[in-house]
Design a protein around this motif. Structure first.
Motif, PDB file in Angstrom:
ATOM      1  N   ASP A 193      -7.138  -4.146  -5.112  1.00  0.00           N
ATOM      2  CA  ASP A 193      -8.092  -4.409  -4.019  1.00  0.00           C
ATOM      3  C   ASP A 193      -7.368  -4.857  -2.751  1.00  0.00           C
ATOM      4  OD1 ASP A 193     -10.166  -3.754  -5.723  1.00  0.00           O
ATOM      5  OD2 ASP A 193     -10.765  -5.835  -6.091  1.00  0.00           O
ATOM      6  N   LEU A 194      -6.383  -5.725  -2.895  1.00  0.00           N
ATOM      7  CA  LEU A 194      -5.619  -6.182  -1.743  1.00  0.00           C
ATOM      8  C   LEU A 194      -4.848  -5.022  -1.111  1.00  0.00           C
ATOM      9  CD1 LEU A 194      -4.496  -8.272   0.188  1.00  0.00           C
ATOM     10  CD2 LEU A 194      -2.830  -8.912  -1.574  1.00  0.00           C
ATOM     11  N   ALA A 195      -4.251  -4.186  -1.937  1.00  0.00           N
ATOM     12  CA  ALA A 195      -3.530  -3.017  -1.426  1.00  0.00           C
ATOM     13  C   ALA A 195      -4.483  -2.075  -0.688  1.00  0.00           C
ATOM     14  CB  ALA A 195      -2.833  -2.283  -2.571  1.00  0.00           C
ATOM     15  N   ALA A 196      -5.691  -1.902  -1.206  1.00  0.00           N
ATOM     16  CA  ALA A 196      -6.680  -1.031  -0.561  1.00  0.00           C
ATOM     17  C   ALA A 196      -7.075  -1.587   0.802  1.00  0.00           C
ATOM     18  CB  ALA A 196      -7.913  -0.873  -1.452  1.00  0.00           C
ATOM     19  N   GLU A 197      -7.314  -2.877   0.875  1.00  0.00           N
ATOM     20  CA  GLU A 197      -7.676  -3.482   2.160  1.00  0.00           C
ATOM     21  C   GLU A 197      -6.533  -3.360   3.163  1.00  0.00           C
ATOM     22  OE1 GLU A 197     -10.666  -6.796   0.210  1.00  0.00           O
ATOM     23  OE2 GLU A 197      -8.638  -7.391   0.772  1.00  0.00           O
ATOM     24  N   ALA A 198      -5.316  -3.576   2.693  1.00  0.00           N
ATOM     25  CA  ALA A 198      -4.154  -3.494   3.581  1.00  0.00           C
ATOM     26  C   ALA A 198      -3.943  -2.072   4.092  1.00  0.00           C
ATOM     27  CB  ALA A 198      -2.906  -3.994   2.852  1.00  0.00           C
ATOM     28  N   LEU A 199      -4.058  -1.092   3.212  1.00  0.00           N
ATOM     29  CA  LEU A 199      -3.897   0.295   3.647  1.00  0.00           C
ATOM     30  C   LEU A 199      -5.020   0.693   4.590  1.00  0.00           C
ATOM     31  CD1 LEU A 199      -2.342   2.924   3.566  1.00  0.00           C
ATOM     32  CD2 LEU A 199      -3.590   3.530   1.474  1.00  0.00           C
ATOM     33  N   PHE A 200      -6.226   0.230   4.321  1.00  0.00           N
ATOM     34  CA  PHE A 200      -7.376   0.520   5.173  1.00  0.00           C
ATOM     35  C   PHE A 200      -7.128   0.078   6.610  1.00  0.00           C
ATOM     36  CE2 PHE A 200     -11.417  -0.331   7.167  1.00  0.00           C
ATOM     37  CZ  PHE A 200     -12.245   0.689   6.733  1.00  0.00           C
ATOM     38  N   VAL A 201      -6.555  -1.107   6.797  1.00  0.00           N
ATOM     39  CA  VAL A 201      -6.359  -1.635   8.152  1.00  0.00           C
ATOM     40  C   VAL A 201      -5.064  -1.156   8.796  1.00  0.00           C
ATOM     41  CG1 VAL A 201      -7.785  -3.657   7.703  1.00  0.00           C
ATOM     42  CG2 VAL A 201      -5.315  -3.829   7.423  1.00  0.00           C
ATOM     43  N   SER A 202      -4.270  -0.402   8.061  1.00  0.00           N
ATOM     44  CA  SER A 202      -3.012   0.106   8.618  1.00  0.00           C
ATOM     45  C   SER A 202      -3.276   1.230   9.610  1.00  0.00           C
ATOM     46  CB  SER A 202      -2.095   0.607   7.500  1.00  0.00           C
ATOM     47  OG  SER A 202      -2.533   1.871   7.023  1.00  0.00           O
ATOM     48  N   ASP A 203      -2.220   1.636  10.294  1.00  0.00           N
ATOM     49  CA  ASP A 203      -2.312   2.728  11.256  1.00  0.00           C
ATOM     50  C   ASP A 203      -2.170   4.102  10.610  1.00  0.00           C
ATOM     51  OD1 ASP A 203      -2.677   1.002  13.392  1.00  0.00           O
ATOM     52  OD2 ASP A 203      -0.539   0.855  13.819  1.00  0.00           O
ATOM     53  N   LEU A 204      -1.859   4.154   9.330  1.00  0.00           N
ATOM     54  CA  LEU A 204      -1.702   5.453   8.669  1.00  0.00           C
ATOM     55  C   LEU A 204      -3.010   6.227   8.705  1.00  0.00           C
ATOM     56  CD1 LEU A 204       0.437   4.838   5.461  1.00  0.00           C
ATOM     57  CD2 LEU A 204       1.138   5.868   7.610  1.00  0.00           C
ATOM     58  N   GLN A 205      -2.899   7.521   8.889  1.00  0.00           N
ATOM     59  CA  GLN A 205      -4.066   8.398   8.935  1.00  0.00           C
ATOM     60  C   GLN A 205      -3.950   9.486   7.872  1.00  0.00           C
ATOM     61  OE1 GLN A 205      -6.721   7.858  10.978  1.00  0.00           O
ATOM     62  NE2 GLN A 205      -5.608   5.990  11.493  1.00  0.00           N
ATOM     63  N   PRO A 206      -5.079   9.919   7.322  1.00  0.00           N
ATOM     64  CA  PRO A 206      -5.039  10.995   6.330  1.00  0.00           C
ATOM     65  C   PRO A 206      -4.358  12.253   6.858  1.00  0.00           C
ATOM     66  CG  PRO A 206      -7.227  10.019   6.424  1.00  0.00           C
ATOM     67  CD  PRO A 206      -6.426   9.417   7.538  1.00  0.00           C
ATOM     68  N   SER A 207      -4.517  12.539   8.134  1.00  0.00           N
ATOM     69  CA  SER A 207      -3.926  13.742   8.718  1.00  0.00           C
ATOM     70  C   SER A 207      -2.403  13.710   8.708  1.00  0.00           C
ATOM     71  CB  SER A 207      -4.424  13.944  10.149  1.00  0.00           C
ATOM     72  OG  SER A 207      -4.042  12.840  10.953  1.00  0.00           O
ATOM     73  N   GLN A 208      -1.816  12.530   8.526  1.00  0.00           N
ATOM     74  CA  GLN A 208      -0.368  12.398   8.474  1.00  0.00           C
ATOM     75  C   GLN A 208       0.199  12.783   7.108  1.00  0.00           C
ATOM     76  OE1 GLN A 208      -0.569   8.200   9.746  1.00  0.00           O
ATOM     77  NE2 GLN A 208       0.979   8.745  11.292  1.00  0.00           N
ATOM     78  N   CYS A 209      -0.659  12.887   6.106  1.00  0.00           N
ATOM     79  CA  CYS A 209      -0.202  13.141   4.734  1.00  0.00           C
ATOM     80  C   CYS A 209       0.995  12.244   4.406  1.00  0.00           C
ATOM     81  CB  CYS A 209       0.145  14.609   4.537  1.00  0.00           C
ATOM     82  SG  CYS A 209      -1.240  15.715   4.807  1.00  0.00           S
ATOM     83  N   PRO A 210       0.794  10.916   4.464  1.00  0.00           N
ATOM     84  CA  PRO A 210       1.931  10.006   4.305  1.00  0.00           C
ATOM     85  C   PRO A 210       2.562  10.083   2.917  1.00  0.00           C
ATOM     86  CG  PRO A 210      -0.118   8.786   4.219  1.00  0.00           C
ATOM     87  CD  PRO A 210      -0.467  10.200   4.584  1.00  0.00           C
ATOM     88  N   SER A 211       3.857   9.860   2.882  1.00  0.00           N
ATOM     89  CA  SER A 211       4.587   9.816   1.614  1.00  0.00           C
ATOM     90  C   SER A 211       4.204   8.532   0.869  1.00  0.00           C
ATOM     91  CB  SER A 211       6.092   9.825   1.877  1.00  0.00           C
ATOM     92  OG  SER A 211       6.474   8.621   2.534  1.00  0.00           O
ATOM     93  N   HIS A 212       4.550   8.482  -0.400  1.00  0.00           N
ATOM     94  CA  HIS A 212       4.292   7.274  -1.179  1.00  0.00           C
ATOM     95  C   HIS A 212       5.024   6.084  -0.575  1.00  0.00           C
ATOM     96  CE1 HIS A 212       3.077   9.547  -5.103  1.00  0.00           C
ATOM     97  NE2 HIS A 212       2.394   9.924  -4.050  1.00  0.00           N
ATOM     98  N   GLU A 213       6.241   6.334  -0.078  1.00  0.00           N
ATOM     99  CA  GLU A 213       7.018   5.264   0.538  1.00  0.00           C
ATOM    100  C   GLU A 213       6.331   4.744   1.801  1.00  0.00           C
ATOM    101  OE1 GLU A 213       8.347   8.275  -0.340  1.00  0.00           O
ATOM    102  OE2 GLU A 213       9.344   7.585  -2.164  1.00  0.00           O
ATOM    103  N   ALA A 214       5.751   5.646   2.596  1.00  0.00           N
ATOM    104  CA  ALA A 214       5.043   5.232   3.811  1.00  0.00           C
ATOM    105  C   ALA A 214       3.815   4.403   3.470  1.00  0.00           C
ATOM    106  CB  ALA A 214       4.655   6.453   4.643  1.00  0.00           C
ATOM    107  N   VAL A 215       3.112   4.787   2.421  1.00  0.00           N
ATOM    108  CA  VAL A 215       1.934   4.029   1.985  1.00  0.00           C
ATOM    109  C   VAL A 215       2.354   2.634   1.521  1.00  0.00           C
ATOM    110  CG1 VAL A 215       0.108   3.898   0.232  1.00  0.00           C
ATOM    111  CG2 VAL A 215       0.561   6.070   1.416  1.00  0.00           C
ATOM    112  N   GLU A 216       3.385   2.566   0.698  1.00  0.00           N
ATOM    113  CA  GLU A 216       3.861   1.270   0.213  1.00  0.00           C
ATOM    114  C   GLU A 216       4.321   0.387   1.366  1.00  0.00           C
ATOM    115  OE1 GLU A 216       6.895   2.247  -2.611  1.00  0.00           O
ATOM    116  OE2 GLU A 216       5.447   2.970  -4.090  1.00  0.00           O
ATOM    117  N   SER A 217       5.014   0.963   2.323  1.00  0.00           N
ATOM    118  CA  SER A 217       5.491   0.210   3.477  1.00  0.00           C
ATOM    119  C   SER A 217       4.324  -0.303   4.322  1.00  0.00           C
ATOM    120  CB  SER A 217       6.407   1.088   4.332  1.00  0.00           C
ATOM    121  OG  SER A 217       6.817   0.402   5.480  1.00  0.00           O
ATOM    122  N   ALA A 218       3.328   0.536   4.530  1.00  0.00           N
ATOM    123  CA  ALA A 218       2.159   0.130   5.319  1.00  0.00           C
ATOM    124  C   ALA A 218       1.415  -1.013   4.642  1.00  0.00           C
ATOM    125  CB  ALA A 218       1.227   1.320   5.537  1.00  0.00           C
ATOM    126  N   VAL A 219       1.249  -0.924   3.332  1.00  0.00           N
ATOM    127  CA  VAL A 219       0.555  -1.978   2.585  1.00  0.00           C
ATOM    128  C   VAL A 219       1.322  -3.301   2.720  1.00  0.00           C
ATOM    129  CG1 VAL A 219      -0.030  -2.780   0.250  1.00  0.00           C
ATOM    130  CG2 VAL A 219      -0.628  -0.450   0.971  1.00  0.00           C
TER     131      VAL A 219
END
Length: 84
Positions: free
Chosen positions: A7-33
């Motif tokens: 849940d915390l990871a979901a909230e953190a990713l939600f508020v990040s600047d990452l966008q679905p259109s970027q097709c972020p890598s797993h590393e980018a998602v982990e870094s954003a969280v």
């Protein structure tokens, strides 16, 4: 415990600047969280999610769906293919 972390990871990713259109890598998602948790803390992430759902519920639902899809892929243990 795992659901709290998820849940915390979901909230953190939600508020990040990452966008679905970027097709972020797993590393980018982990870094954003990690970045969002360190920057805003768990309460700050949760408050930002609540604000977005209050102000823009239609887009917030779509973004949260994307967030959960991304996290499922990132958090799912990688399994070796079964060889027959």
């Amino acid at each position: 415990m795992i659901s709290i972390v998820r849940d915390l990871a979901a909230e953190a990713l939600f508020v990040s600047d990452l966008q679905p259109s970027q097709c972020p890598s797993h590393e980018a998602v982990e870094s954003a969280v990690t970045t969002m948790i360190l920057q805003y803390g768990s309460d700050g992430c949760a408050a930002s999610v609540a604000l977005e759902f209050g102000d823009h519920p239609d887009t917030a639902v779509a973004r949260m769906h994307w967030v959960h899809t991304e996290l499922t892929e990132v958090l799912e243990p990688h399994r070796a293919p079964v060889l027959h």
